[in-house]
Every structure is written in structure tokens, then in C-alpha cells.
Design a protein around this motif. Structure first.
Motif, PDB file in Angstrom:
ATOM      1  N   LYS A  54    -104.063  66.131 -92.463  1.00 23.08           N
ATOM      2  CA  LYS A  54    -103.728  64.765 -92.045  1.00 23.08           C
ATOM      3  C   LYS A  54    -103.404  64.731 -90.567  1.00 23.08           C
ATOM      4  CE  LYS A  54    -102.350  62.728 -96.296  1.00 23.08           C
ATOM      5  NZ  LYS A  54    -101.491  61.727 -96.852  1.00 23.08           N
TER       6      LYS A  54
ATOM      7  N   PHE B 173    -101.720  68.484 -96.709  1.00 21.58           N
ATOM      8  CA  PHE B 173    -100.949  67.917 -95.604  1.00 21.58           C
ATOM      9  C   PHE B 173    -101.392  68.387 -94.216  1.00 21.58           C
ATOM     10  CE2 PHE B 173     -98.171  67.118 -99.183  1.00 21.58           C
ATOM     11  CZ  PHE B 173     -97.782  65.815 -98.953  1.00 21.58           C
TER      12      PHE B 173
ATOM     13  N   ALA C  41     -93.338  62.176 -96.247  1.00 20.09           N
ATOM     14  CA  ALA C  41     -94.414  63.160 -96.394  1.00 20.09           C
ATOM     15  C   ALA C  41     -93.849  64.573 -96.533  1.00 20.09           C
ATOM     16  CB  ALA C  41     -95.373  63.080 -95.204  1.00 20.09           C
TER      17      ALA C  41
END
Length: 188
Positions: free
Chosen positions: A187, A184, A164
Motif C-alpha cells: 500500500k 500492507f 491500519a
């Protein structure tokens, strides 16, 4: 041109420790982009390549964590890269294991590697990808915790986090930090 630097400590004794998540993310990113991180200069091991249409330098400073700014500054001066195009990947004990937090700028937040980079660049205005390594147990010394390894049950979580972080770095280069933050930071 961008510099993407993963923070960590050199030598085998620090492999796979919490403090070396930046090195791990750079290894994943290097594989993803087909860049060999083998050149040695600027107190770093690094490699040059492309992310989309942008030139990138992937770097693993070899100065030990607390002196990372020496390497970053040397490389930035040599390649004439402005701080806003220097992406730092590092560990964060304030995030749960595997969680990412992307920022365009900010304080060191107690992280000595970031503190040294801020000191050497003379600014906090550089993007960073913080990778969560979990909170230190109260009875444990901070140095022992960050220089410790992940328990077996967290290794897969961290492998996903390195992937990631690599994806986030590419998104930051290709689409901008705001886009990466929107994707991101939501999340987990």
C-alpha cells in the motif's frame, strides 16, 4: 501468546507526538479487541485479551522511548514469550506520513527504541510495524521533530495509519507476518 507493544513516551506532554504513534496504534487496537490497557507492571501499562484464537498482551512501555527494551524484556521473561512473538509498533522518519512497513526482523535503522529492545532481547529477530511520520525538515533538530505534533492536515492520515497498524498487528497474530507484509507493504 503474543506481546504487541507500541513505543512512545509517557506523560501528557508527549501525547499525539510523532514519537508516540506506537501508543496511538495500541489504543486503536485495544478498542478493536475490547482489551483494557490499564494494568501496571513490567514498567508498562498493559492489558491481556484475545486476537482471534491467540492470547495477546497489548503494552505501552512507560520507560521513555530510549529504554523500551527494559519493559519488553521484563514482560517477555515473565510471560515466556519468544522474540518472534513480540510485535513492536513504532514511528519511522524514513516513511511518508501514514505509510506502514512491516518486517519480521532487522536492524534498529537508527531508532533508539528499537536499538534498546535489540540490546535487551539480544536479537534483531522480532517483527515490527513501522508507521511513517514523514521526513524531518533539514533545518530542524531530530528530537524536536519526533517530539513535535502532526499538523492538522495530517491528523486524518495518521488516524487511518493507526487503524491500519492495528489491523496489521491482528493479521500478523492470526495469519502470520508474511501475509501482513504482502498486504500492507504494497500500500501507498
Amino acid at each position: 501468546m503474543y506481546i504487541i507493544a507500541g513505543l512512545g513516551n509517557p506523560t501528557r506532554e508527549y501525547d499525539k507526538t510523532r514519537h508516540n504513534v506506537g501508543f496511538e496504534a495500541i489504543d486503536v487496537l485495544a478498542d478493536k479487541l475490547g482489551i483494557r490497557v490499564t494494568d501496571k507492571k513490567h514498567k508498562a501499562v498493559y492489558g491481556l485479551g484475545m486476537a482471534g484464537y491467540q492470547k495477546v498482551i497489548l503494552s505501552k512501555p512507560q520507560t521513555y522511548m530510549n529504554l523500551s527494551g527494559e519493559s519488553i524484556r521484563s514482560m517477555a521473561d515473565f510471560y515466556k514469550v519468544e522474540p518472534e512473538n513480540i510485535i513492536i509498533i513504532c514511528d519511522d522518519i524514513n516513511l511518508t506520513e501514514g505509510q506502514l512497513r512491516i518486517r519480521k526482523k532487522g536492524s534498529a535503522g537508527g531508532h533508539n527504541g528499537l536499538k534498546n529492545i535489540i540490546q535487551h532481547l539480544g536479537t534483531q529477530e522480532f517483527p515490527r510495524i513501522r508507521v511513517g511520520v514523514g521526513e524531518k525538515p533539514k533545518e530542524m533538530d531530530l528530537a524536536d521533530y519526533v517530539l513535535g505534533r502532526f499538523p492538522k492536515e495530517q491528523e486524518m492520515i495518521m488516524a487511518d495509519a493507526y487503524q491500519a497498524a492495528a489491523d496489521a498487528a491482528v493479521m500478523m497474530v492470526e495469519d502470520g507476518a508474511d501475509q501482513a507484509m504482502n498486504y500492507f507493504n504494497r500500500k501507498k
